[in-house]
Design a protein around this motif. Sequence first.
Motif, PDB file in Angstrom:
ATOM      1  N   PRO A 112     -23.442  27.307 -21.698  1.00 33.68           N
ATOM      2  CA  PRO A 112     -23.275  26.246 -20.783  1.00 33.68           C
ATOM      3  C   PRO A 112     -24.286  26.502 -19.959  1.00 33.68           C
ATOM      4  O   PRO A 112     -24.704  25.281 -19.203  1.00 33.68           O
ATOM      5  CB  PRO A 112     -22.042  26.095 -20.372  1.00 33.68           C
ATOM      6  CG  PRO A 112     -21.443  27.706 -20.439  1.00 33.68           C
ATOM      7  CD  PRO A 112     -22.311  28.243 -21.742  1.00 33.68           C
ATOM      8  N   TRP A 113     -25.098  27.599 -19.552  1.00 30.65           N
ATOM      9  CA  TRP A 113     -26.065  27.681 -18.703  1.00 30.65           C
ATOM     10  C   TRP A 113     -27.559  27.300 -19.307  1.00 30.65           C
ATOM     11  O   TRP A 113     -28.581  27.148 -18.507  1.00 30.65           O
ATOM     12  CB  TRP A 113     -26.135  28.949 -17.877  1.00 30.65           C
ATOM     13  CG  TRP A 113     -26.072  30.289 -18.900  1.00 30.65           C
ATOM     14  CD1 TRP A 113     -27.361  30.593 -19.699  1.00 30.65           C
ATOM     15  CD2 TRP A 113     -25.188  30.570 -19.816  1.00 30.65           C
ATOM     16  NE1 TRP A 113     -26.983  31.589 -20.567  1.00 30.65           N
ATOM     17  CE2 TRP A 113     -25.756  31.632 -20.582  1.00 30.65           C
ATOM     18  CE3 TRP A 113     -23.835  30.632 -19.678  1.00 30.65           C
ATOM     19  CZ2 TRP A 113     -24.977  32.523 -21.503  1.00 30.65           C
ATOM     20  CZ3 TRP A 113     -23.204  31.378 -20.571  1.00 30.65           C
ATOM     21  CH2 TRP A 113     -23.748  32.424 -21.356  1.00 30.65           C
ATOM     22  N   ALA A 141     -22.606  20.499 -20.309  1.00 30.10           N
ATOM     23  CA  ALA A 141     -21.706  19.627 -19.392  1.00 30.10           C
ATOM     24  C   ALA A 141     -22.136  18.345 -19.316  1.00 30.10           C
ATOM     25  O   ALA A 141     -21.175  17.378 -18.972  1.00 30.10           O
ATOM     26  CB  ALA A 141     -21.402  20.370 -18.076  1.00 30.10           C
ATOM     27  N   ARG A 167     -16.142  34.492 -22.357  1.00 29.13           N
ATOM     28  CA  ARG A 167     -15.458  33.934 -23.598  1.00 29.13           C
ATOM     29  C   ARG A 167     -15.955  34.476 -25.036  1.00 29.13           C
ATOM     30  O   ARG A 167     -17.146  34.751 -25.039  1.00 29.13           O
ATOM     31  CB  ARG A 167     -15.880  32.409 -23.522  1.00 29.13           C
ATOM     32  CG  ARG A 167     -15.207  31.449 -22.446  1.00 29.13           C
ATOM     33  CD  ARG A 167     -14.241  30.515 -23.240  1.00 29.13           C
ATOM     34  NE  ARG A 167     -14.829  29.616 -24.130  1.00 29.13           N
ATOM     35  CZ  ARG A 167     -15.504  28.499 -23.833  1.00 29.13           C
ATOM     36  NH1 ARG A 167     -15.484  27.942 -22.832  1.00 29.13           N
ATOM     37  NH2 ARG A 167     -15.972  27.843 -25.181  1.00 29.13           N
ATOM     38  N   VAL A 217     -26.543  36.793 -22.735  1.00 28.06           N
ATOM     39  CA  VAL A 217     -25.184  36.254 -22.840  1.00 28.06           C
ATOM     40  C   VAL A 217     -24.299  36.422 -21.746  1.00 28.06           C
ATOM     41  O   VAL A 217     -24.078  35.870 -21.077  1.00 28.06           O
ATOM     42  CB  VAL A 217     -24.513  36.283 -24.305  1.00 28.06           C
ATOM     43  CG1 VAL A 217     -23.383  35.678 -24.104  1.00 28.06           C
ATOM     44  CG2 VAL A 217     -25.663  35.788 -25.166  1.00 28.06           C
ATOM     45  N   PRO A 228     -25.523  36.056 -17.749  1.00 30.90           N
ATOM     46  CA  PRO A 228     -25.793  34.673 -17.197  1.00 30.90           C
ATOM     47  C   PRO A 228     -24.132  34.088 -17.207  1.00 30.90           C
ATOM     48  O   PRO A 228     -23.764  33.314 -16.385  1.00 30.90           O
ATOM     49  CB  PRO A 228     -26.512  33.916 -18.406  1.00 30.90           C
ATOM     50  CG  PRO A 228     -26.916  34.791 -19.376  1.00 30.90           C
ATOM     51  CD  PRO A 228     -26.540  36.306 -18.850  1.00 30.90           C
ATOM     52  N   ALA A 229     -23.403  34.730 -18.153  1.00 34.24           N
ATOM     53  CA  ALA A 229     -21.889  33.974 -18.287  1.00 34.24           C
ATOM     54  C   ALA A 229     -21.012  34.799 -17.260  1.00 34.24           C
ATOM     55  O   ALA A 229     -20.266  33.946 -16.531  1.00 34.24           O
ATOM     56  CB  ALA A 229     -21.144  34.521 -19.582  1.00 34.24           C
ATOM     57  N   TYR A 259     -22.715  27.407 -13.435  1.00 38.08           N
ATOM     58  CA  TYR A 259     -22.950  26.431 -14.529  1.00 38.08           C
ATOM     59  C   TYR A 259     -21.582  25.866 -14.665  1.00 38.08           C
ATOM     60  O   TYR A 259     -20.615  26.312 -14.280  1.00 38.08           O
ATOM     61  CB  TYR A 259     -23.334  27.199 -15.830  1.00 38.08           C
ATOM     62  CG  TYR A 259     -22.158  28.347 -16.310  1.00 38.08           C
ATOM     63  CD1 TYR A 259     -21.434  27.962 -16.962  1.00 38.08           C
ATOM     64  CD2 TYR A 259     -22.628  29.605 -15.787  1.00 38.08           C
ATOM     65  CE1 TYR A 259     -20.296  29.240 -17.406  1.00 38.08           C
ATOM     66  CE2 TYR A 259     -21.869  30.856 -16.330  1.00 38.08           C
ATOM     67  CZ  TYR A 259     -20.625  30.267 -16.952  1.00 38.08           C
ATOM     68  OH  TYR A 259     -19.806  31.379 -17.448  1.00 38.08           O
ATOM     69  N   GLU A 260     -21.646  24.586 -15.282  1.00 36.48           N
ATOM     70  CA  GLU A 260     -20.336  23.836 -15.613  1.00 36.48           C
ATOM     71  C   GLU A 260     -20.175  24.034 -17.041  1.00 36.48           C
ATOM     72  O   GLU A 260     -20.995  23.886 -17.823  1.00 36.48           O
ATOM     73  CB  GLU A 260     -20.816  22.373 -15.316  1.00 36.48           C
ATOM     74  CG  GLU A 260     -19.849  21.943 -14.246  1.00 36.48           C
ATOM     75  CD  GLU A 260     -20.344  20.211 -13.980  1.00 36.48           C
ATOM     76  OE1 GLU A 260     -19.477  19.433 -14.590  1.00 36.48           O
ATOM     77  OE2 GLU A 260     -21.339  20.191 -13.901  1.00 36.48           O
ATOM     78  N   GLU A 261     -18.797  24.153 -17.214  1.00 34.13           N
ATOM     79  CA  GLU A 261     -18.530  24.545 -18.671  1.00 34.13           C
ATOM     80  C   GLU A 261     -18.195  22.981 -19.345  1.00 34.13           C
ATOM     81  O   GLU A 261     -17.830  22.185 -18.597  1.00 34.13           O
ATOM     82  CB  GLU A 261     -17.190  25.111 -18.730  1.00 34.13           C
ATOM     83  CG  GLU A 261     -17.472  26.687 -18.749  1.00 34.13           C
ATOM     84  CD  GLU A 261     -16.171  27.573 -19.320  1.00 34.13           C
ATOM     85  OE1 GLU A 261     -15.980  27.417 -20.541  1.00 34.13           O
ATOM     86  OE2 GLU A 261     -16.037  28.425 -18.537  1.00 34.13           O
TER      87      GLU A 261
END
Lengths: 302, 274
Positions: free
Chosen positions: A91-92, A137, B172, B193, B196-197, B272-274
């Motif tokens: 998502p980023w 998103a 996730r 991964v 940033p997550a 960030y937006e999911e």
Amino acid sequence: MSKYFLSMEGLTKIFPSKEEDMVVFENINIGLNKGEFVCIIGHSGCGKSTIMNVLAGLDSPTSGSVIMDGHEVSGPSLDRGVVFQNYSLLPWLTAMQNVSFGVKARCPDWTREQVIAHSRKYLEMVGLEESLNKKPAQLSGGMRQRVSIARAFATNPKLLLLDEPFGALDALTRGIIQDELIKIWGETQQTVFMITHDVDEAILLADRVLLMTNGPKARVAESVLINLPRPRKRDTVIDDPNYYKIRNHLVHFLVKRSEELSGSVSDEDGGTIVIDPTKDTSTKVENTGEQDTNPQYERVAL
Amino acid sequence: MSLNFRAGVLSLVILFLLLGIWEALNQPPDASKALSEFELLMGGSDQEARVPPPSSVLKHAYDELSNPFYDAGPNDKGIGIQIAYSIYRVLLGYFAAALIAIPLGFVIGMSPLMYRALNPFIQVLRPISPLAWMPLALFIIKDSEQSAIFVIFICSIWPMLINTAFGVASVRTDWVRVAQTHELSQLKTAFQVILPAAAPTILTGMRISIGIAWLVIVAAEMLVGGTGIGYYVWNEWNNLDLNSVIFSILMIGVVGMILDFALGTVAKIVQYEE
Ligand SMILES: Nc1ncnc2c1ncn2[C@@H]1O[C@H](COP(=O)(O)OP(=O)(O)O)[C@@H](O)[C@H]1O
Ligand SMILES: [Mg+2]
């Protein structure tokens, strides 16, 4: 065995637990030809995603093995692209970055320009040229799924695994992306293994539909040939006289026989029978209770 | 009128109301009586000490801020110098903590074994008041400056460690699987991964840490003395210069706000937006 591009041999998956081990599926013996589009249908919870994880190498089978291109699958690989049930875009990253993430992993020695150009080509194929710089998103469910399809195809895997890719989409969007999938598959001729719970989708897309009985101890009871000419179009394929024969057969399996056959004994080859409903003009699908005795059903030759 | 504008007006009204009450309640008594020097120091002839009114604090603030970096000996340095000392200590201790907490948090978050093995230590060490380490630090390090930095280090480490571990552990599985199916190496998976997550959660920890560090530096400097805003407050209290005390309290608030704002800005970037 080696006549198949991908073969599952005696595949069994058991999730151990304290009380009673959970046997998800047992002794699955299926082969896929190169360039074939195969759909697998079964009720939810029968173990479709588990099979796919094993094929992807993300999970290992309790016994049995998966052979692809002469090599045993022993872990995840770029040769097997996966489109997960819930898109699983990062998502980023923007749509473009999500696709180029895959391309960079596939071709580490490409220049930035090559990576971008290649990624753009696949994003354009799925009609996303307007949204390259949007984050997931900001995209609708359908657009997100397109990005993940573009990501999977752009890495040019030998086998593409799709887990209910259109499950969460409305009928209209689903139809459009199905068309795009057919188009892109037609251009790349990849081998595709797709999970779905939509019978019409399976008939539209697949060369062959595998039918799974209900879990636990699920097995692939039938391998149904979709003997309809290509290219198929959503609006015209239903006019084919054979369409409803196939459809009725699949639906009947799902509503009735998937339950009846569940947990039943599987013999040494997993008991998968190959069926071509279009050749079966005498037997109506409604009374398929005696189908097991029908002489035209042949054993899967493995 | 936008909500922001109305809120701004209301803030100003409240500010002036409070300042007005404060000013009105703290007028010095009639100057007709001659005051002893002691009485002057105490703010008037009453027995009670008197808080200086905002007008005199503001005047003092103006004087201080117009020459913040003067240095007239160990007991008389400008407010800018004192704050700079404090910020320097906070940042040094804080970044040293980040350097250890974030990689260690990664390891704990990725490995259930390490999580279980290290959890008891964290649970015992975390609730210790950072100042409780001071005597031990002074004894071992033998340097008050470095001891203060050590105390900042020890108090900033926990929120960063725990948030990093939590953020990394709750990435996730789908995203990790994406990395696996693309044959990313462990290192690339961590940087492309997992980092940033988990970044928003890590930044939340870093933001909590900088807040705690700024709270603790004032107390630590009151203990170790020498320089810094905490020492300055205490020193001015000993000088009975309440103008300076109130002024430096406000400065502590302002600097804390700026530090939080800086990390808040970074947090927005990695969000960030999911
Ligand atoms: N990690 C796991 N541990 C235990 N049981 C699992 C695990 N993953 C899936 N299962 C079980 O295996 C069965 C099949 O799951 P799944 O493959 O996701 O089904 P499907 O995709 O066909 O809906 C379900 O009953 C599920 O509860
Ligand atoms: Mg599933």
